[in-house]
Write a protein that holds these residues in place. Structure first.
Motif, PDB file in Angstrom:
ATOM      1  N   VAL A  18       0.842  -1.203   0.000  1.00  0.00           N
ATOM      2  CA  VAL A  18       0.000   0.000   0.000  1.00  0.00           C
ATOM      3  C   VAL A  18       0.873   1.248   0.000  1.00  0.00           C
ATOM      4  N   THR A  19       0.542   2.183  -0.901  1.00  0.00           N
ATOM      5  CA  THR A  19       1.327   3.424  -0.992  1.00  0.00           C
ATOM      6  C   THR A  19       0.504   4.664  -0.629  1.00  0.00           C
ATOM      7  N   ALA A  20      -0.810   4.492  -0.451  1.00  0.00           N
ATOM      8  CA  ALA A  20      -1.658   5.629  -0.105  1.00  0.00           C
ATOM      9  C   ALA A  20      -2.823   5.161   0.758  1.00  0.00           C
ATOM     10  N   ILE A  21      -3.233   6.012   1.688  1.00  0.00           N
ATOM     11  CA  ILE A  21      -4.379   5.725   2.557  1.00  0.00           C
ATOM     12  C   ILE A  21      -5.393   6.847   2.407  1.00  0.00           C
ATOM     13  N   PHE A  22      -6.623   6.476   2.054  1.00  0.00           N
ATOM     14  CA  PHE A  22      -7.736   7.402   1.959  1.00  0.00           C
ATOM     15  C   PHE A  22      -8.559   7.199   3.223  1.00  0.00           C
ATOM     16  N   ASP A  42      -0.277  19.110   1.643  1.00  0.00           N
ATOM     17  CA  ASP A  42       1.089  18.568   1.614  1.00  0.00           C
ATOM     18  C   ASP A  42       1.202  17.074   1.863  1.00  0.00           C
ATOM     19  N   SER A  43       0.098  16.334   1.876  1.00  0.00           N
ATOM     20  CA  SER A  43       0.177  14.945   2.319  1.00  0.00           C
ATOM     21  C   SER A  43       0.139  13.917   1.188  1.00  0.00           C
ATOM     22  N   VAL A  44       0.300  14.376  -0.056  1.00  0.00           N
ATOM     23  CA  VAL A  44       0.307  13.453  -1.198  1.00  0.00           C
ATOM     24  C   VAL A  44       1.545  13.681  -2.044  1.00  0.00           C
ATOM     25  N   GLU A  61       6.430  11.202   1.815  1.00  0.00           N
ATOM     26  CA  GLU A  61       7.533  10.544   1.126  1.00  0.00           C
ATOM     27  C   GLU A  61       7.362   9.025   1.040  1.00  0.00           C
ATOM     28  N   ASP A  62       6.942   8.398   2.148  1.00  0.00           N
ATOM     29  CA  ASP A  62       6.780   6.943   2.172  1.00  0.00           C
ATOM     30  C   ASP A  62       5.321   6.497   2.012  1.00  0.00           C
ATOM     31  N   MET A  63       4.396   7.345   2.432  1.00  0.00           N
ATOM     32  CA  MET A  63       2.978   7.002   2.361  1.00  0.00           C
ATOM     33  C   MET A  63       2.167   8.289   2.177  1.00  0.00           C
ATOM     34  N   SER A  64       1.300   8.305   1.188  1.00  0.00           N
ATOM     35  CA  SER A  64       0.389   9.447   1.016  1.00  0.00           C
ATOM     36  C   SER A  64      -0.866   9.209   1.854  1.00  0.00           C
ATOM     37  N   VAL A  65      -1.403  10.291   2.407  1.00  0.00           N
ATOM     38  CA  VAL A  65      -2.604  10.196   3.249  1.00  0.00           C
ATOM     39  C   VAL A  65      -3.555  11.330   2.874  1.00  0.00           C
ATOM     40  N   VAL A  66      -4.823  10.992   2.704  1.00  0.00           N
ATOM     41  CA  VAL A  66      -5.845  12.016   2.437  1.00  0.00           C
ATOM     42  C   VAL A  66      -7.044  11.763   3.336  1.00  0.00           C
TER      43      VAL A  66
END
Length: 352
Positions: free
Chosen positions: A257-261, A344-346, A284-289
């Motif tokens: 997993v590279t992103a968490i919605f 700034d989180s993506v 940098e390591d994980m995108s979060v929205v």
């Protein structure tokens, strides 16, 4: 100060009429506020009411079939930012319209919600506004439809704020915001950044708000030709602790997993805490929205990219819709737009 009539007894409509030199029905028309009365006559009645210290008997008005100038606002939990900002919109609009705003909480209990709606019907509130997602349950829908019809018969209005219609034959007003479109746009934003394994974290099962957000998540994957891993849609309540616990579980079970919605910004706060404890950098390591755009979202580190919901406008529109309907307007629904707020989180996923 003038004495009240009858040696201390409360003055009546007849007393006001006698003092103003008008008939009792004329006083009743002034009190109801929905019949034409000459300005000079109205002024005389109001002056007599003030001189006699006349207090309107709300119960008697109810028996006469009039609604009180009260807007009832029913929420799950007033401490949550989502509800609090909608509540502010309701209160501000109600005050500007000369109405009293009454706040009631249900703590997530459907039976308490029904009881409060019934109580507000008995008290002849001018409008009853239900805020937040509704249960996807036929028995629940049938019971709420019954209350909508009962309120309508009593001259009041049920307003569904942030939840779907109960059906075309149900006399309930609807003020919604675009959950599906907002979730679709945010998912598309992540997919366009290059993410292919996105976890949707915090789905409240059977809740209309959550179901619509997951629908947008699924549609975006389909339209972008990206296969959706259904095991990455994780159920959980819209709470910080849930976001924290689910993220710890996700990190222990998955490495792709590279992103968490996050289903809400509150869930996202828990997500960021869990990632920080593991030394995983965002973005940098994980995108979060997130979703909602509550004020704290801009103050987080990093500032959270999220879906903006017009909270206060929702509250104001709910009041406007109910009162305009009382005045004869035919509009029974409003749909407000949502949009993503990029902060700034993506970032694009790291190559592995």
């Amino acid at each position: 100060m003038r004495e009240t009539s009858g040696g201390g007894r409360r003055p009546t409509v007849k007393d006001v009429a006698a003092a103003a030199g008008v008939s009792a029905p004329t006083v009743s028309r002034v009190l109801a506020g929905n019949y034409p009365v000459a300005p000079a006559t109205r002024a005389k009645v109001l002056r007599a009411m003030k001189d006699l210290d006349y207090v309107v008997n709300a119960h008697a008005r109810g028996l006469a079939g009039a609604t009180t100038k009260t807007i009832a606002f029913i929420v799950d939990d007033v401490t949550g930012p989502f509800f609090a900002y909608i509540a502010r919109g309701v209160e501000q609009q109600a005050a500007s319209e000369g109405r009293l705003c009454l706040l009631c909480t249900t703590h997530g209990d459907p039976e308490r919600e029904f009881a409060v709606v019934e109580l507000m019907r008995e008290q002849r509130a001018e409008a009853v506004i239900l805020v937040g997602g509704a249960l996807d349950n036929e028995v629940y829908k049938e019971r709420m439809a019954y209350f909508a019809k009962a309120l309508d018969k009593s001259g009041s209005h049920l307003v569904l704020c942030g939840r779907p219609s109960l059906g075309e034959d149900v006399p309930a007003l609807v003020v919604q915001y675009d959950n599906v479109g907002g979730s679709y746009a945010m998912t598309a934003h992540l997919l366009s950044a290059g993410h292919r394994r996105i976890c949707y974290l915090g789905r409240a099962l059977g809740l209309s708000t959550s179901d619509e957000r997951v629908e947008g998540f699924r549609r975006a994957h389909a339209d972008h030709g990206v296969e959706l891993d259904e095991t990455l849609i994780l159920p959980g309540p819209f709470q910080i602790d849930s976001g924290y616990a689910l993220t710890k579980r996700l990190l222990a079970e998955r490495s792709d997993v590279t992103a968490i919605f996050a289903g809400t910004d509150m869930v996202a706060i828990g997500v960021l805490k869990a990632l920080r404890e593991k030394g995983i950098r965002v973005p940098e390591d994980m995108s979060v929205v997130g979703f909602d755009d509550i004020p704290i979202a801009a103050e987080l580190t990093p500032a959270l990219t999220t879906v903006h919901v017009p909270h206060e406008q929702l509250g104001r529109e709910a009041v406007r819709l109910a009162l305009r309907r009382s005045e004869g307007a035919t509009t029974d629904s409003v749909l407000l737009g949502t949009h993503i707020v990029v902060r700034d989180s993506v970032a694009p996923p790291k190559r592995r």
